[in-house]
Design an enzyme around this catalytic site. Sequence first.
Site, PDB file in Angstrom:
ATOM      1  N   GLU A 223       0.890  -1.197   0.002  1.00  0.00           N
ATOM      2  CA  GLU A 223      -0.009   0.078  -0.094  1.00  0.00           C
ATOM      3  C   GLU A 223       0.956   1.148   0.050  1.00  0.00           C
ATOM      4  OE1 GLU A 223      -4.006  -0.724   1.967  1.00  0.00           O
ATOM      5  OE2 GLU A 223      -2.638  -1.563   3.400  1.00  0.00           O
TER       6      GLU A 223
ATOM      7  N   GLU B 201      -3.562  -9.867   3.804  1.00  0.00           N
ATOM      8  CA  GLU B 201      -4.591  -9.703   4.697  1.00  0.00           C
ATOM      9  C   GLU B 201      -5.520 -10.966   4.683  1.00  0.00           C
ATOM     10  OE1 GLU B 201      -3.086  -7.856   2.483  1.00  0.00           O
ATOM     11  OE2 GLU B 201      -2.729  -5.768   3.502  1.00  0.00           O
TER      12      GLU B 201
END
Length: 267
Positions: free
Chosen positions: A120, A140
């Site tokens: 990210e 995730e």
Amino acid sequence: AGQPVTGLLASLDLLRISRSGEVLHVCLNRPEKRNAISDTLIRQLQTAFIHIPDGVRAAVISGAGEHFCAGLDLAELVERDVGEGVLHSRMWHAAFDQIQFGRVPVVAALHGAVVGGGLELASACHLRVAGRDAYFALPEGQRGLFVGGGGSARIPRLIGVARMSDMMLTGRVHEAAAAEQMGLVQYVCEPGTVVERALALAARIARNAPLSNYAVMHALPRIADQSQSEGLFTESLMAAVAESTPDAQERLRAFLDKRAAKVERGG
Ligand code: 1HE
């Protein structure tokens, strides 16, 4: 190696920040935890990019040790309730927006693991350079999480929703070459040379007119979010502003007077 910075930037203990001329080098410096992003580290990143020193025209973000970044510091997640979770994610958004929509273009220099929140962070930069040893994943799903650092907005803009879904659903790990092919990274180089390459690209970027760089950073992603008609109108305004600056006028005169470099292969 650049010169160490002084003052506020030098006080950020999870970052090692140095400067070479017009290029600032911000290195994540928590190698014993694989540069996992704790609350302190995310705040320090935001602070660093708010306080870019005068005269800096481009930046590089890299990671110390074996890996670029292992993502969110999972040790800090355990005790958080729902409300705190929203605020935590918003804190990451603010920090990464400061990088993406700040004053100078930022080049990510990637090696080893670039995973979860590390990807990210890389996707909030304007260019990504990877060593052949870099690998990319979004674990995730396996951890019971969702992305919270802007990944759902930024990563599909680089590689598409289908590829990001695949990475999150199956835990697929992409090597540097595949990442380049899908547009996740723009350059791949030999392991160990990635920071040098990123600094060279940043130095090249720093030679552009600052307003042209600013237009790339601020106008391009917004135009991509607009309808074609609105986008073209925004483009015309940005183009008129950029080309009317004294800097642009001088650069155009230099070309017409044969004082400026031509476009050359390998340049
Ligand atoms: C950590 C973290 C971390 C390492 N949070 N402490 N991210 C992940 O799911 C990735 C988790 N990390 C890993 O898969 C591996 O650590 C790596 C592939 C990145 C590196 O492996 P390796 O063998 O070099 O290191 P290591 O032995 O696993 O880790 C060294 C130490 O760093 C160890 O601590 P120690 O006290 O036992 O020495 C690890 O616990 C610690 N460490 N990664 C906390 N991530 C805003 S939402 C974003 C959501 C996410 O980012 S989810 C993805 C999280």
